[in-house]
Design a protein around this motif. Structure first.
Motif, PDB file in Angstrom:
ATOM      1  N   GLU A 152      49.725  30.858  47.902  1.00 46.25           N
ATOM      2  CA  GLU A 152      49.198  31.574  46.975  1.00 46.25           C
ATOM      3  C   GLU A 152      49.681  33.038  46.850  1.00 46.25           C
ATOM      4  O   GLU A 152      50.092  33.691  45.680  1.00 46.25           O
ATOM      5  N   SER A 204      49.458  37.137  42.285  1.00 50.86           N
ATOM      6  CA  SER A 204      48.878  37.396  43.834  1.00 50.86           C
ATOM      7  C   SER A 204      49.546  38.626  44.017  1.00 50.86           C
ATOM      8  O   SER A 204      48.713  39.678  44.606  1.00 50.86           O
ATOM      9  N   LEU A 260      41.791  35.758  40.241  1.00 51.71           N
ATOM     10  CA  LEU A 260      42.463  36.957  40.463  1.00 51.71           C
ATOM     11  C   LEU A 260      41.647  38.286  40.074  1.00 51.71           C
ATOM     12  O   LEU A 260      41.704  39.368  40.513  1.00 51.71           O
TER      13      LEU A 260
END
Length: 338
Positions: A41, A47, A133
């Motif tokens: 990820e 990210s 996120l």
């Protein structure tokens, strides 16, 4: 964005291309397709955006100067990579499902129920990924003790509503302001993204520039249920073969949504009206119902008619309508000048 308008500006590309990853499972219809990602990820663009944002917050928290941080996420858009763990949170057969309501029914008619369920599954997975996120950034705001003097705004430029662009403009909008009495409460009033800037100007104590079209939402932040007699307008120009075909203008109040489509060839108007209290999905057009005539008149009077989305002025549109009327008159045996 104008990169020169920021002290620091960073843009990231899109890492979903097949050459960058092993073969991926595509889920959803072609329009709403996402990819199941089983790699690291940390390698995904969003990210990286989180890491950049958290680094900025750490640096800014050590300074006494005010700061503005804008973070734009990419991977809630179709064709993006969504980590596998977010797909595994849901079973497509357990999700609320029905054929999406759209003014383009032929679009969804091409796909079976299973494909449409997968598109909804993809939507849930993408939003859950975004939620995760955002949580990382907000956790950092907590760790740095920034909540007492930091305004946070969450919004989107459009929603995910298939081919129906006049409904896809209903977007999420969440505003946190330190000390606001309405923090944590839901507000049902109709507002526009135009209102965000005037709101931030007032909250931050910055002089208000002249000529702003939006209005400050600070009163609603303190009392989300207060009386609010404002509407929201949406304009959309439909294009076929690089030619403008018609322009749609919609005006939304809390209880009604009025839409008119103007044919740019002959100037004819097609009307739609939806009673949102009894028809929130906008499935029953009541524009021809006489009992709503006054409502249509009230809403139509609030439509702002100026530059269209593609820059064609109202005067230019009037000229085009007049020319079309003359052509029609000539076709009917007249000279076109009556």
């Amino acid at each position: 964005f104008n990169a020169k308008g920021w002290d620091e500006f960073q843009t990231l590309g899109i890492r979903w291309r097949g050459k960058d990853h092993p073969p991926l499972r595509a889920i959803g219809t072609p329009r709403g397709r996402f990819y199941e990602y089983d790699g690291e990820e940390a390698d995904l663009n969003d990210s990286e955006r989180v890491r950049v944002a958290m680094g900025f917050l750490n640096k800014a928290s050590q300074d006494t100067k005010p700061f503005l941080l804008y973070v734009g996420f990419r991977e809630t858009h179709a064709q993006s990579l969504i980590p596998k763990r977010f797909w595994e949170m849901y079973n497509k057969d357990d999700l609320p499902w029905k054929l999406p309501v759209t003014r383009k029914p032929d679009y969804y008619g091409k796909y079976g129920e299973d494909e449409l369920k997968e598109e909804i599954l993809a939507y849930y997975a993408a939003v859950s990924h975004l939620d995760s996120l955002m949580g990382e950034i907000l956790d950092e705001v907590t760790r740095l003790n920034l909540w007492e003097n930091t305004v946070v705004v969450f919004l989107s430029d459009h929603s995910f509503h298939g081919k129906d662009r006049l409904r896809a403009v209903r977007v999420p909008l969440i505003i946190y302001s330190p000390g606001a009495a309405g923090n944590g409460r839901v507000c049902r009033r109709v507002v526009e993204l135009l209102d965000v800037y005037p709101t931030l100007v007032e909250l931050c104590g910055v002089p208000k520039p002249e000529g702003l079209e939006g209005r400050s939402l600070v009163p609603l932040l303190n009392d989300p249920s207060m009386k609010w007699d404002h509407c929201a307008q949406t304009d959309y120009v439909r294009v076929e073969n690089q030619e403008q075909k018609d322009v749609g203008r919609a005006i939304s109040s809390e209880n009604f949504r009025y839409i008119e489509w103007e044919d740019l060839g002959d100037g004819s108007i097609t009307q739609e009206l939806y009673n949102l209290e009894i028809d929130p999905e906008e499935t029953n057009n009541v524009a021809d119902d006489a009992q709503y005539a006054e409502i249509i008149q009230q809403l139509r009077s609030q439509i702002i008619r100026g530059e269209t989305q593609l820059g064609r002025s109202e005067n230019d549109l009037n000229t085009r309508r007049n020319n079309a009327a003359k052509d029609k008159a000539k076709d009917n045996g007249g000279d076109g000048d009556d």
